[in-house]
Every structure is written in C-alpha cells, then in structure tokens.
Design an enzyme around this catalytic site. Sequence first.
Site, PDB file in Angstrom:
ATOM      1  N   HIS A  69      -6.102  -4.891  -7.392  1.00  0.00           N
ATOM      2  CA  HIS A  69      -6.935  -3.959  -6.622  1.00  0.00           C
ATOM      3  C   HIS A  69      -8.368  -4.487  -6.604  1.00  0.00           C
ATOM      4  O   HIS A  69      -8.872  -4.949  -7.629  1.00  0.00           O
ATOM      5  CB  HIS A  69      -6.878  -2.563  -7.253  1.00  0.00           C
ATOM      6  CG  HIS A  69      -7.671  -1.559  -6.480  1.00  0.00           C
ATOM      7  ND1 HIS A  69      -7.242  -1.039  -5.275  1.00  0.00           N
ATOM      8  CD2 HIS A  69      -8.877  -0.993  -6.723  1.00  0.00           C
ATOM      9  CE1 HIS A  69      -8.162  -0.199  -4.824  1.00  0.00           C
ATOM     10  NE2 HIS A  69      -9.164  -0.157  -5.673  1.00  0.00           N
ATOM     11  N   MET A  96       0.819  -1.220   0.000  1.00  0.00           N
ATOM     12  CA  MET A  96       0.000   0.000   0.000  1.00  0.00           C
ATOM     13  C   MET A  96       0.849   1.266   0.000  1.00  0.00           C
ATOM     14  O   MET A  96       0.585   2.201   0.764  1.00  0.00           O
ATOM     15  CB  MET A  96      -0.935  -0.018   1.217  1.00  0.00           C
ATOM     16  CG  MET A  96      -1.825  -1.233   1.266  1.00  0.00           C
ATOM     17  SD  MET A  96      -2.832  -1.434  -0.214  1.00  0.00           S
ATOM     18  CE  MET A  96      -4.451  -1.370   0.498  1.00  0.00           C
ATOM     19  N   ARG A  97       1.864   1.298  -0.835  1.00  0.00           N
ATOM     20  CA  ARG A  97       2.673   2.510  -1.003  1.00  0.00           C
ATOM     21  C   ARG A  97       2.699   2.866  -2.477  1.00  0.00           C
ATOM     22  O   ARG A  97       2.792   1.959  -3.329  1.00  0.00           O
ATOM     23  CB  ARG A  97       4.137   2.319  -0.536  1.00  0.00           C
ATOM     24  CG  ARG A  97       4.337   1.696   0.813  1.00  0.00           C
ATOM     25  CD  ARG A  97       3.622   2.360   1.947  1.00  0.00           C
ATOM     26  NE  ARG A  97       3.998   3.738   2.184  1.00  0.00           N
ATOM     27  CZ  ARG A  97       3.296   4.565   2.971  1.00  0.00           C
ATOM     28  NH1 ARG A  97       2.201   4.143   3.570  1.00  0.00           N
ATOM     29  NH2 ARG A  97       3.686   5.797   3.142  1.00  0.00           N
ATOM     30  N   ASP A 123      -3.408   3.004  -8.047  1.00  0.00           N
ATOM     31  CA  ASP A 123      -4.311   2.040  -8.686  1.00  0.00           C
ATOM     32  C   ASP A 123      -4.652   2.461 -10.115  1.00  0.00           C
ATOM     33  O   ASP A 123      -5.818   2.446 -10.534  1.00  0.00           O
ATOM     34  CB  ASP A 123      -5.581   1.859  -7.835  1.00  0.00           C
ATOM     35  CG  ASP A 123      -5.258   1.416  -6.418  1.00  0.00           C
ATOM     36  OD1 ASP A 123      -4.374   0.557  -6.271  1.00  0.00           O
ATOM     37  OD2 ASP A 123      -5.861   1.933  -5.468  1.00  0.00           O
TER      38      ASP A 123
HETATM   39  C1  GAR Z   1      -6.280  -7.139  -1.538  1.00  0.00           C
HETATM   40  O1  GAR Z   1      -7.683  -7.038  -1.529  1.00  0.00           O
HETATM   41  C2  GAR Z   1      -5.695  -6.265  -2.633  1.00  0.00           C
HETATM   42  O2  GAR Z   1      -6.472  -6.230  -3.793  1.00  0.00           O
HETATM   43  C3  GAR Z   1      -5.691  -4.923  -1.952  1.00  0.00           C
HETATM   44  O3  GAR Z   1      -5.244  -5.198  -0.655  1.00  0.00           O
HETATM   45  C4  GAR Z   1      -5.678  -6.510  -0.289  1.00  0.00           C
HETATM   46  C5  GAR Z   1      -4.466  -7.280   0.185  1.00  0.00           C
HETATM   47  O4  GAR Z   1      -4.869  -8.527   0.688  1.00  0.00           O
HETATM   48  N1  GAR Z   1      -4.861  -3.989  -2.636  1.00  0.00           N
HETATM   49  C6  GAR Z   1      -5.187  -2.707  -2.800  1.00  0.00           C
HETATM   50  O5  GAR Z   1      -6.176  -2.193  -2.318  1.00  0.00           O
HETATM   51  C7  GAR Z   1      -4.224  -1.908  -3.653  1.00  0.00           C
HETATM   52  N2  GAR Z   1      -4.701  -0.597  -3.826  1.00  0.00           N
HETATM   53  P1  GAR Z   1      -3.797  -9.677   0.931  1.00  0.00           P
HETATM   54  O6  GAR Z   1      -2.660  -9.034   1.729  1.00  0.00           O
HETATM   55  O7  GAR Z   1      -4.540 -10.693   1.744  1.00  0.00           O
HETATM   56  O8  GAR Z   1      -3.335 -10.185  -0.397  1.00  0.00           O
END
Ligand code: GAR
Length: 190
Positions: A109, A90-91, A145
């Site tokens: 995403h 998330m960076r 994203d």
């Molecule tokens: C996932 O839902 C991914 O799509 C989201 O974070 C979650 C990570 O879950 N990513 C974002 O929102 C990117 N902007 P995980 O650590 O269990 O894979």
Amino acid sequence: MKRLGVFIGGNGSNLEAILEAIQRQELPMVCVGVISHNDHVQGIQRAKRFGVPVKVVPHASFSTRESFEAELLKETRALKPDVIALAGFMRLLSARFIEQVNVPILNIHPSLLPKYPGLHPHQQALDNHDAFTGATVHLVNEKMDDGHILAQAQVPVLAEDTKESLSQRVLRVEHKLYVEVLKWIAADRV
Ligand code: GAR
C-alpha cells in the site's frame, strides 16, 4: 522454491518488478499464476509477456462477494501457491477466504500505514503537507490495508509534487520494497 501467486487489478507495475526479480534470479521463487479481478488491464499483458498464466475473475460480473470469492478460491487453489502477493488488487478479502486459502497473503500500500488506508493516500499526504510518505508491505486480514506490518520505506514529499509525481516516486520505492520482503519470505525469514 516457493510458489508465488500474484493478485492484480490494474496496471501491474509491482507485478512486473516481481517478475523481473524472479527472471534475474534475484528472487528465488516461481510465479505460478496471476489472477486479475479486472479484465482488459495492463497487468494482464505484463504477466503474459513473462509467460505467466493469467486468470481473470471479474468482480463486476458477480452479484455477491461470496460468489466472487468462491470463484477466486477455486482459481487460487488450482495454483497451489505457498504465498500470495496482492499488487494493486483492490478488493477486500473476507476472513473466511483468508482462512480457506491458508497461506500468507501480503499486500503493498502506498502510504506509511496505519496512515491513509484506502484509495487516496497520495492526496491525503499532500493535503496534510506531510514531509514524508512511503510504502508499506503487510499481511492481509479482512480489513482494508490493515494487518501485521512487515516492512515500510519512507519517500519525501516535495513542495512541487502533484498526486501523479508523488505516486510515481512512491511506486519506484514500492517495487524495491515488495521484492525485498518476498526475498525474506523465500528465505523463511518472516
Ligand atoms: C500501487 O501503488 C499499490 O501500492 C496500490 O495500488 C497500486 C498498484 O499499482 N495498492 C493499494 O492502494 C492497496 N490498497 P500497480 O498495479 O502498478 O502495481
């Protein structure tokens, strides 16, 4: 076989789905390392269970994005990856970092981008009474994203859904979609 680096920041369920697919020999790649921008997250334990080396580059201990990215670049280069998958990382990455890494960087995403980039896609889908939401795998650029979309999958939003139930349903689809796109990359089909 292509060398895959995975960047995580949290739970690591997408990472685990990828590592399982590699283990089942369904995804012909080798995961050369995982880099987490947070310490003490579940994803680190998951990587270790698969015997994948993990480095933590804790973003909170760096005073500037430049110094964080300099360390991230050093650790990334050490892995010599052919492709990088962001999985809950998330960076934002700068254009300079992306250029210096010089391999494709993918992100997943939990929305049908360009709808709902950012931190609250499930709440936004619920607030807007959308009948469908979904997941997107895209190439990473310096915006949040954003970047060229490689694949999307739809997921129904149910009347009784909460943010939690919806995110769980989307996650199950994310796991399949990410592995599928990585299979295309492995086969040089992207
Ligand atoms: C996932 O839902 C991914 O799509 C989201 O974070 C979650 C990570 O879950 N990513 C974002 O929102 C990117 N902007 P995980 O650590 O269990 O894979």
